[in-house]
Motif scaffolding. Structure first.
Motif, mmCIF file in Angstrom:
data_model
loop_
_atom_site.group_PDB
_atom_site.id
_atom_site.type_symbol
_atom_site.label_atom_id
_atom_site.label_comp_id
_atom_site.label_asym_id
_atom_site.label_seq_id
_atom_site.Cartn_x
_atom_site.Cartn_y
_atom_site.Cartn_z
ATOM 1 N N ALA A 27 0.738 -1.345 -0.118
ATOM 2 C CA ALA A 27 0.102 -0.088 -0.215
ATOM 3 C C ALA A 27 0.896 1.145 -0.033
ATOM 4 O O ALA A 27 0.348 2.248 -0.412
ATOM 5 C CB ALA A 27 -0.964 0.105 1.276
ATOM 6 N N ALA A 28 2.100 1.297 0.487
ATOM 7 C CA ALA A 28 2.907 2.365 0.710
ATOM 8 C C ALA A 28 3.921 2.479 -0.641
ATOM 9 O O ALA A 28 4.441 3.692 -0.856
ATOM 10 C CB ALA A 28 3.946 2.358 1.696
ATOM 11 N N ILE A 29 3.634 1.496 -1.597
ATOM 12 C CA ILE A 29 4.712 1.725 -2.838
ATOM 13 C C ILE A 29 4.099 2.634 -3.679
ATOM 14 O O ILE A 29 2.984 2.945 -4.142
ATOM 15 C CB ILE A 29 4.592 0.441 -3.667
ATOM 16 N N ARG A 30 4.998 3.719 -3.989
ATOM 17 C CA ARG A 30 4.567 4.867 -4.965
ATOM 18 C C ARG A 30 5.884 5.689 -5.376
ATOM 19 O O ARG A 30 6.759 5.569 -4.713
ATOM 20 C CB ARG A 30 3.744 5.849 -4.045
ATOM 21 N N LEU A 36 14.096 2.740 2.385
ATOM 22 C CA LEU A 36 14.138 2.817 3.681
ATOM 23 C C LEU A 36 12.900 3.324 4.341
ATOM 24 O O LEU A 36 12.379 2.582 5.458
ATOM 25 C CB LEU A 36 15.311 3.706 4.161
ATOM 26 N N GLU A 37 12.014 3.966 3.825
ATOM 27 C CA GLU A 37 10.678 4.201 4.321
ATOM 28 C C GLU A 37 9.918 2.787 4.079
ATOM 29 O O GLU A 37 9.136 2.689 5.114
ATOM 30 C CB GLU A 37 10.296 5.436 3.632
ATOM 31 N N LEU A 38 10.017 2.173 3.207
ATOM 32 C CA LEU A 38 9.395 0.947 3.244
ATOM 33 C C LEU A 38 9.616 -0.015 4.314
ATOM 34 O O LEU A 38 8.880 -0.911 4.923
ATOM 35 C CB LEU A 38 9.415 0.303 1.788
ATOM 36 N N ASP A 39 11.080 -0.091 4.532
ATOM 37 C CA ASP A 39 11.649 -0.998 5.588
ATOM 38 C C ASP A 39 10.987 -0.420 7.170
ATOM 39 O O ASP A 39 10.551 -1.103 7.991
ATOM 40 C CB ASP A 39 13.011 -0.717 5.785
ATOM 41 N N ARG A 40 10.773 1.053 7.041
ATOM 42 C CA ARG A 40 10.003 1.506 8.466
ATOM 43 C C ARG A 40 8.718 0.870 8.490
ATOM 44 O O ARG A 40 8.050 0.610 9.612
ATOM 45 C CB ARG A 40 10.090 3.013 8.466
ATOM 46 N N VAL A 41 7.970 0.919 7.293
ATOM 47 C CA VAL A 41 6.439 0.504 7.289
ATOM 48 C C VAL A 41 6.548 -0.854 7.544
ATOM 49 O O VAL A 41 5.727 -1.261 8.546
ATOM 50 C CB VAL A 41 5.914 0.538 5.824
ATOM 51 N N ALA A 42 7.551 -1.726 7.373
ATOM 52 C CA ALA A 42 7.377 -3.255 7.828
ATOM 53 C C ALA A 42 7.804 -3.263 9.205
ATOM 54 O O ALA A 42 7.469 -4.123 9.915
ATOM 55 C CB ALA A 42 8.393 -3.903 6.726
ATOM 56 N N ARG A 43 8.900 -2.586 9.757
ATOM 57 C CA ARG A 43 9.066 -2.581 11.100
ATOM 58 C C ARG A 43 7.923 -2.311 12.123
ATOM 59 O O ARG A 43 7.960 -2.851 12.967
ATOM 60 C CB ARG A 43 9.933 -1.621 11.473
ATOM 61 N N HIS A 59 23.619 -12.615 9.471
ATOM 62 C CA HIS A 59 24.847 -12.334 8.752
ATOM 63 C C HIS A 59 25.043 -10.946 8.637
ATOM 64 O O HIS A 59 25.817 -10.463 7.781
ATOM 65 C CB HIS A 59 24.958 -13.011 7.506
ATOM 66 N N GLY A 60 24.469 -10.279 9.634
ATOM 67 C CA GLY A 60 24.689 -8.808 9.678
ATOM 68 C C GLY A 60 23.931 -7.859 8.765
ATOM 69 O O GLY A 60 24.159 -6.778 8.463
ATOM 70 N N PHE A 61 22.961 -8.321 8.311
ATOM 71 C CA PHE A 61 21.801 -7.635 7.327
ATOM 72 C C PHE A 61 21.084 -6.680 8.191
ATOM 73 O O PHE A 61 20.656 -6.832 9.404
ATOM 74 C CB PHE A 61 20.700 -8.721 6.639
ATOM 75 N N PRO A 62 21.182 -5.224 7.658
ATOM 76 C CA PRO A 62 20.670 -4.224 8.465
ATOM 77 C C PRO A 62 19.340 -3.907 8.657
ATOM 78 O O PRO A 62 18.860 -2.833 8.960
ATOM 79 C CB PRO A 62 21.705 -2.996 7.820
ATOM 80 N N ALA A 63 18.250 -4.666 7.782
ATOM 81 C CA ALA A 63 17.034 -4.176 7.867
ATOM 82 C C ALA A 63 16.014 -5.430 8.032
ATOM 83 O O ALA A 63 16.619 -6.650 8.160
ATOM 84 C CB ALA A 63 16.700 -3.604 6.425
#
Ligand code: MG
Ligand code: MG
Length: 246
Positions: A27-30, A36-43, A59-63
């Motif tokens: 719903a946030a894709i535009r 990074l904003e999409l990552d915040r939506v998921a968080r 393995h250190g993935f940051p998101a």
């Protein structure tokens, strides 16, 4: 590994969290939003549902999600990239509930996309469902890859070989692997309580891949578009049960 009914219930709950991450990010894709904003939506979904991330710190993935635009196949790191009209974006999400994992991905267009990009997305999703249909008691695991490959290649596309699906449970990636192609043998016999993440990665051009210098992002070797769909599915007496659907 076969999961008992209590374990399957936890995986069902993890799957629902992943499904909500899909709904909210979709719903946030535009045009103009950053990955990074999409990552915040998921968080925000993970926090509100009291679930934890199986991606963050892997393995250190940051998101908590992977965001892979256009010719990126998988494992893109959310950051400053701004989606543009006409892009396609693959978003991979995961969640842990009471120690049990869910994992699912989808690809979507940003605004209006080309007919070829839309066809790639449609065929990749259809190849996932053809693979899922093979997850029946007494069947053989590698029929999944055969079905995926048949759908993708008959549409003129190719399937990635270097990255595959997997069993899933108390870890995100468990054995055995689930290839998206026929590997030459039928593989393990399917039993009720087995749970798999099936995840075709389909390229518009050749099947080759290349790892970028960030150590994560995998792109098509020839620069062609790529799409990725994934669900977490259990083998049940009544056929495949998809845990990561809304
Ligand atoms: Mg995934
Ligand atoms: Mg996976």
């Amino acid at each position: 590994m076969r999961r008992n009914p209590q374990e399957l219930d936890k995986m069902r709950r993890a799957g629902k969290v992943v499904a909500e991450m899909h709904e909210r990010t979709r719903a946030a894709i535009r045009p103009g939003i950053t990955t990074l904003e999409l990552d915040r939506v998921a968080r925000e979904v993970l926090e509100r549902r009291g679930a934890t991330s199986n991606f963050l710190g892997y393995h250190g993935f940051p998101a908590v999600i992977c965001t892979s635009p256009n010719d990126m196949i998988v494992h893109g790191i959310p950051g400053g990239y701004r989606l543009e009209e006409g892009d396609i974006i693959s978003i991979d999400c995961g969640a842990i509930v009471e120690g049990y994992h869910g994992d699912a991905a989808y690809s979507a267009g940003v605004g209006g996309i080309s007919a070829e990009a839309a066809r790639l997305i449609e065929v990749t999703e259809r190849s996932l469902w053809a693979g899922i249909a093979q997850l029946t008691k007494g069947g053989r695991l590698h029929e999944v890859g055969r079905a995926v490959q048949e759908v993708a290649e008959s549409a003129g596309f190719t399937v990635v070989r270097e990255y595959v699906g997997h069993a899933i449970g108390t870890a995100m990636h468990e054995q055995p692997q689930v290839p998206n192609y026929w590997p030459g043998t039928p593989g393990p016999t399917l039993k009720t309580g087995m749970v798999f993440a099936v995840e075709p990665m389909v390229n518009a051009g050749g099947p080759g891949t290349r790892l970028l210098d960030d150590g994560w992002s995998v792109v098509t070797a020839d620069g062609s578009l790529s799409a990725h769909f994934e669900h977490t599915i259990a083998v049940t007496e009544d056929g495949p049960e998809v845990f990561t659907l809304a």
